[in-house]
Design a protein around this motif. Sequence first.
Motif, short mmCIF file in Angstrom:
data_model
loop_
_atom_site.label_atom_id
_atom_site.label_comp_id
_atom_site.label_asym_id
_atom_site.label_seq_id
_atom_site.Cartn_x
_atom_site.Cartn_y
_atom_site.Cartn_z
N ALA B 396 16.33 -8.81 -40.77
CA ALA B 396 16.66 -10.05 -41.48
C ALA B 396 16.31 -9.96 -42.96
O ALA B 396 16.87 -10.70 -43.78
N ALA B 398 17.19 -7.83 -44.95
CA ALA B 398 18.37 -7.43 -45.71
C ALA B 398 19.21 -8.64 -46.09
O ALA B 398 19.91 -8.64 -47.10
N ILE B 399 19.13 -9.68 -45.24
CA ILE B 399 19.92 -10.89 -45.52
C ILE B 399 19.21 -11.76 -46.56
O ILE B 399 19.83 -12.39 -47.38
N GLY B 400 17.88 -11.70 -46.52
CA GLY B 400 17.12 -12.47 -47.50
C GLY B 400 16.96 -13.90 -47.06
O GLY B 400 17.00 -14.22 -45.87
#
Lengths: 235, 401
Positions: B396, B398-400
């Motif tokens: 997650a 990577a999604i921020g």
Amino acid sequence: MAGKGILIEGLSKRYGSGDTAVDALKKVDMQVAPGEVVGLIGPSGSGKTTLLKALGAVIEPTSGRMTLGGEVIYDGGWLIKDLRALRRDKIGFVFQAPYLIPFLNVTDNVALLPMLAGIPNAEARQRAAELFQALDVAHRAKAMPSQLSGGEQQRVAIARGLVNRPPVILADEPTAPLDSERALAVIRILNDMARKLETAVIVVTHDEKIIPTFKRIYHIRDGVTYEEAGEGVLA
Amino acid sequence: MISLAGRDIMHSWGKFVFTGMGLGLLIGVTLSMAGIYRGMVDDAKVLLDNSGADLWVVQRNTLGPYAESSSIYDDAWRGIRGMPGVARVANITYLTMQVRRGERDVRAMVTGIMPGRPGTPGWPPYLVAGRQITRGHYEAVADIASGFKLGERIRVRRNHYTVVGLTRRMVSSNGDPMVFIPLKDAQEAQFLKDNDAIRQQRRRTAENPAFNRPGVPGLLEAVIASQSTNPYVNAVLVQIEPGHRPERIAESIRRWKRLTVYTREQMEEILVGKLIATSARQIGMFLVILSIVSAAIVAFIIYTLTLGKIREIAVLKLIGTRNRTIAAMITQQAIALGAIGFVVGKISATLLMAPIFPKYVLLEPMDSVKGFAAVVVICVLSSIIAIRAALKVDPAEAIGG
């Protein structure tokens, strides 16, 4: 082949418990048809990232039902054991920053995904090459990410999101670092590819310049969504 | 499938190569330490090989002549020579001391050898230059490691010797070069006192009424004469005839001569197991410490490199990369770092360190193989911390948000 879009029914997500519990998503309903690009708009803390993470199978919702590409993946609990494989095969991600792997060249950055899915190297590279043609970055196929411009990097990131031909693309503010012209170009590409591959695309954005391009927009505030017709103007 | 580790290494090769070189110097020191230990064992074996003996006859209940001091009468060899199965015997003395050459001292093991011919126990088995000792006094054959040259004059105690021959790999178990001189000279050197000490001893003897009794002419002279000579040697070296068992002859000498006798195996055990045991333990400790330091360095470097790729790892996990693929990438990088380090270490140990060490450094191929295996194991273990950190990364991220 991709298809059948996204269907979300009564999706909720609660963080914590008791007095400190926070309901980030409250019975969210959403539907995106194959080949359609919809916008998801909301202020900070409204729940849009939580919704994206739930759709991306990186956090588990509290309740509700999710159907991706015609397959029910969540119904009060995960129905798919291998969420990693689900993300790899059914969901394409495009981030605010391209997040390309800096030590892989452009082709390998994109071909890595099908290779992880067990597709032979040659076919994976072929798929990447086809997407590069469509996205107009074929001439940069052997370049390293650090050698690309911001727009080129984002187009490569889109190619990476599409290379496994997923039924769903989740794009998290994909145009934030780009100027108007490049931002519109990215949205145009997403629309074209969505139509071509019958992929359902959700674009989370704050970007005023691309909001008029959506035909349908979901607004989210305090974990609740409501739908609005957009202008759908894409010059 | 793309080699993620290989691509990352190629992408930031400078970081890997320079880190590997630093690690390599540490591995080079580790290999050299192992080489020093091997060199000590080899020195001990060479000392035994070059003595040409099958049996060492020494003072009773001692571990002489190398590990403990040993004194036996210099006529004991005659009785041993007549025993069945004995081919050759020779007296020998060993004295580790400073040998003077010009204005400089060289630490050497001065070895007194009986007159004889090449092949006599205790004689240097071969020369690289010059000739063997042919005169009864004041000639020497020196190991080339001593730095002495043919024709050079060296001083042992008060006497000067001419170097007439040079030999190679004739060293004590401590690695000191050997200097061979005639036995009589060596006996004198072991016993010789300075003039003041001799005069004082004679005066004390003359003042002792037990040695200087009226009516016993010649007693004082006889006592003083016995005090001025050295009828002892450190050991008798024995060569046995082919077909005879060393242990049987050794048992016979023990029984009839009431001396201690060691076979080749027993002497090797004394030298390797006792004489250099402390040094071996010390080197072993160094090896352990260096291994731990190497492991800590590899762990730190790999952990740091992994932390620098957290975002990429999150993206890889998000797009469906398996944990084992990420773990393999980190492990392969650690092994690659170790391999670079090992190559640099092996080269530096062989070409840079071994030639300049004052002690003999023996780098055995099998030690290198074991060393490489140890480096790989250390690198794999060291990568565990980094792998744990990588596997904890939430996709997650990577999604921020």
